[in-house]
Design an enzyme around this catalytic site. Structure first.
Site, PDB file in Angstrom:
ATOM      1  N   LEU A 137      27.472  36.582  30.130  1.00 52.26           N
ATOM      2  CA  LEU A 137      28.676  36.963  30.870  1.00 52.26           C
ATOM      3  C   LEU A 137      28.761  36.061  32.090  1.00 52.26           C
ATOM      4  O   LEU A 137      27.743  35.727  32.699  1.00 52.26           O
ATOM      5  CB  LEU A 137      28.598  38.432  31.330  1.00 52.26           C
ATOM      6  CG  LEU A 137      28.616  39.515  30.241  1.00 52.26           C
ATOM      7  CD1 LEU A 137      28.498  40.898  30.887  1.00 52.26           C
ATOM      8  CD2 LEU A 137      29.881  39.443  29.405  1.00 52.26           C
ATOM      9  N   ASP A 138      29.975  35.651  32.441  1.00 53.93           N
ATOM     10  CA  ASP A 138      30.155  34.831  33.631  1.00 53.93           C
ATOM     11  C   ASP A 138      29.647  35.572  34.867  1.00 53.93           C
ATOM     12  O   ASP A 138      29.565  36.801  34.878  1.00 53.93           O
ATOM     13  CB  ASP A 138      31.639  34.493  33.827  1.00 53.93           C
ATOM     14  CG  ASP A 138      32.220  33.749  32.639  1.00 53.93           C
ATOM     15  OD1 ASP A 138      31.458  33.071  31.940  1.00 53.93           O
ATOM     16  OD2 ASP A 138      33.435  33.865  32.414  1.00 53.93           O
ATOM     17  N   LYS A 139      29.355  34.820  35.918  1.00 55.00           N
ATOM     18  CA  LYS A 139      28.803  35.396  37.144  1.00 55.00           C
ATOM     19  C   LYS A 139      29.594  36.612  37.624  1.00 55.00           C
ATOM     20  O   LYS A 139      29.014  37.642  37.975  1.00 55.00           O
ATOM     21  CB  LYS A 139      28.790  34.312  38.243  1.00 55.00           C
ATOM     22  CG  LYS A 139      28.347  34.821  39.599  1.00 55.00           C
ATOM     23  CD  LYS A 139      28.539  33.764  40.673  1.00 55.00           C
ATOM     24  CE  LYS A 139      28.274  34.337  42.049  1.00 55.00           C
ATOM     25  NZ  LYS A 139      28.631  33.384  43.127  1.00 55.00           N
ATOM     26  N   THR A 141      32.015  38.305  35.883  1.00 55.74           N
ATOM     27  CA  THR A 141      32.450  39.249  34.850  1.00 55.74           C
ATOM     28  C   THR A 141      31.404  40.358  34.788  1.00 55.74           C
ATOM     29  O   THR A 141      30.207  40.084  34.731  1.00 55.74           O
ATOM     30  CB  THR A 141      32.572  38.561  33.479  1.00 55.74           C
ATOM     31  OG1 THR A 141      33.602  37.563  33.556  1.00 55.74           O
ATOM     32  CG2 THR A 141      32.935  39.548  32.391  1.00 55.74           C
ATOM     33  N   ARG A 240      39.258  34.169  29.519  1.00 52.48           N
ATOM     34  CA  ARG A 240      39.917  33.620  30.703  1.00 52.48           C
ATOM     35  C   ARG A 240      40.803  32.434  30.351  1.00 52.48           C
ATOM     36  O   ARG A 240      41.945  32.326  30.820  1.00 52.48           O
ATOM     37  CB  ARG A 240      38.860  33.235  31.744  1.00 52.48           C
ATOM     38  CG  ARG A 240      38.037  34.429  32.220  1.00 52.48           C
ATOM     39  CD  ARG A 240      36.774  34.010  32.943  1.00 52.48           C
ATOM     40  NE  ARG A 240      37.069  33.305  34.177  1.00 52.48           N
ATOM     41  CZ  ARG A 240      36.143  32.690  34.917  1.00 52.48           C
ATOM     42  NH1 ARG A 240      34.872  32.685  34.528  1.00 52.48           N
ATOM     43  NH2 ARG A 240      36.490  32.078  36.021  1.00 52.48           N
TER      44      ARG A 240
END
Length: 312
Positions: A137-139, A141, A240
Site C-alpha cells: 500500500l502506498d505510504k 493509503t 490513483r
C-alpha cells in the site's frame, strides 16, 4: 542448521524438488530448489545440485536447512492495528504515513521494522529472517494489508494474487460526479516517461502492464463521490492513476490530484483498502477482513455530506 532425513518408500518417478515439496509442506518449492542449488541436499550420501533427477524407492535423501539469516534492519516497536493473526500470516490495518518497505529517505520507521519487533522469531522467507510483504500500500493509503510469516504462506498468497482469486476492495472519495453508476477501467500502467517518480497510463508497446480496476458508486456527495473499487490487477498507484485518467482523481492525492483543497486536513489521498479476502495457505479456509476507515476519512465524508445537504 536443521537436518531432515527421508527415505523414498515407493517408486514415484517424481523429480527431486517435487518429491521434497510433497514431503515437506512447510517449505515452498522455490525454497527447496534454492536449497538444492546451494548444495544442501544429498541423495544416497552424495551432494545433488540438480532438481531434475528422479527419485526412486529406497533412495535416502538428506536435507540441511541453514538457520535463517537475520535481516540487516532494526526491529522497532511501532504500534500495529492487527485485524487477523496466526502462525502463517498477519493482516493489519495500516495507518497513513507508514511506509511499507525501507527505501532511500525512509531507512527506518517502516512497517517492516515494526513487523521485525512484533514477530521476533520469524522462520524466514527465502533463507532470510523477514516478513513476506505480499502486496503493498502506498505510504498514505490506509487499510488492510497481508503479511506472510512463512515461506509457504508467501508463495501461496502471491499465487492467489496472480491467479486473481484473492479479492482487494477499496473505498475512495473522488472529485466530480461520474455520469454512470459503475464501470471497468482497463488501461495499462507503466513508469511515467518524463517523471520517474510517477506512474502513468502507458501502452503495452511502450512497456506498460495490463491494469484493470472495477468501480461502483456508493454515494454521491454533490461535486464529490464515494466509490467502491475492486482491483483485478495490482499495479503501483493503480487506482490513483486510473481515477485521474477518467477525470475523477482521488481527493487529497498530492501526485495525481487536482490540487484543490476540500477544507479538511487530510494526511494524503482519501483512499482506503477496505476489505481483503484470501484463502488461508494451510487450512485453505477463506478469510475475509474489513478494515475500519481512519477518522480523517470518516470526517471527510461527514463534511461532504453536510455540504451536499445544504446545497441541495
Amino acid at each position: 542448521m536443521n537436518e531432515i532425513n527421508l527415505q523414498v518408500q515407493e517408486t514415484s518417478g517424481d523429480r527431486l524438488d517435487r518429491y521434497l515439496a510433497q514431503e515437506l509442506p512447510d517449505l515452498s518449492r522455490s525454497r527447496i530448489q534454492q536449497l538444492i542449488e546451494q548444495g544442501n541436499v544429498q541423495v544416497n550420501g552424495k551432494v545433488c545440485t540438480t532438481k531434475k533427477i528422479n527419485v526412486k524407492a529406497g533412495d535416502r535423501i538428506s536435507l540441511e536447512i541453514p538457520e535463517a539469516q537475520p535481516l540487516e534492519l532494526q526491529a522497532q516497536e511501532i504500534p500495529l492495528d492487527i485485524l487477523y493473526e496466526d502462525d502463517q500470516l498477519l493482516i493489519l490495518n495500516k495507518p497513513a504515513g507508514l511506509v511499507v518497505h525501507p527505501a532511500p529517505g525512509h531507512a527506518d520507521g517502516t512497517l517492516v521494522n515494526a513487523l521485525l519487533a512484533h514477530c521476533p522469531n520469524l522462520p524466514g522467507i527465502g533463507g532470510v529472517q523477514r516478513p513476506g510483504i505480499v502486496h503493498r500500500l502506498d505510504k498514505d493509503t490506509t487499510g488492510a494489508i497481508a503479511i506472510a510469516k512463512t515461506d509457504l504462506a508467501y508463495q501461496h498468497l502471491q499465487a492467489q494474487l496472480q491467479a486473481k482469486t484473492a479479492r482487494r476492495e477499496y473505498l475512495g472519495v473522488v472529485y466530480g460526479a461520474p455520469k454512470v453508476e459503475s464501470g471497468i477501467i482497463d488501461l495499462p500502467i507503466g513508469r511515467h516517461p518524463q517523471d520517474r517518480k510517477k506512474m502513468a497510463v502507458v501502452s503495452l508497446e511502450q512497456g506498460g502492464r495490463s491494469a484493470i480496476t472495477h468501480w461502483q458508486i456508493l454515494e454521491r456527495l454533490g461535486n464529490y463521490t464515494l466509490i467502491h473499487f475492486q482491483l483485478e490487477t495490482g499495479r503501483t498507484h493503480q487506482i490513483r492513476v486510473h481515477s485521474a485518467k477518467i477525470g475523477h482523481p482521488i481527493v487529497g492525492d498530492p501526485i495525481y490530484g487536482s490540487g484543490r483543497s476540500v477544507g479538511v486536513n487530510l494526511p494524503g489521498q482519501a483512499l482506503h483498502a477496505w476489505r481483503l479476502k484470501l484463502q488461508h495457505p494451510v487450512s485453505l479456509d477463506w478469510i475475509e477482513v474489513t478494515a475500519p476507515p481512519p477518522q480523517t476519512f470518516t470526517t471527510l465524508l461527514e463534511v461532504l455530506r453536510r455540504r451536499a445537504a445544504i446545497s441541495s
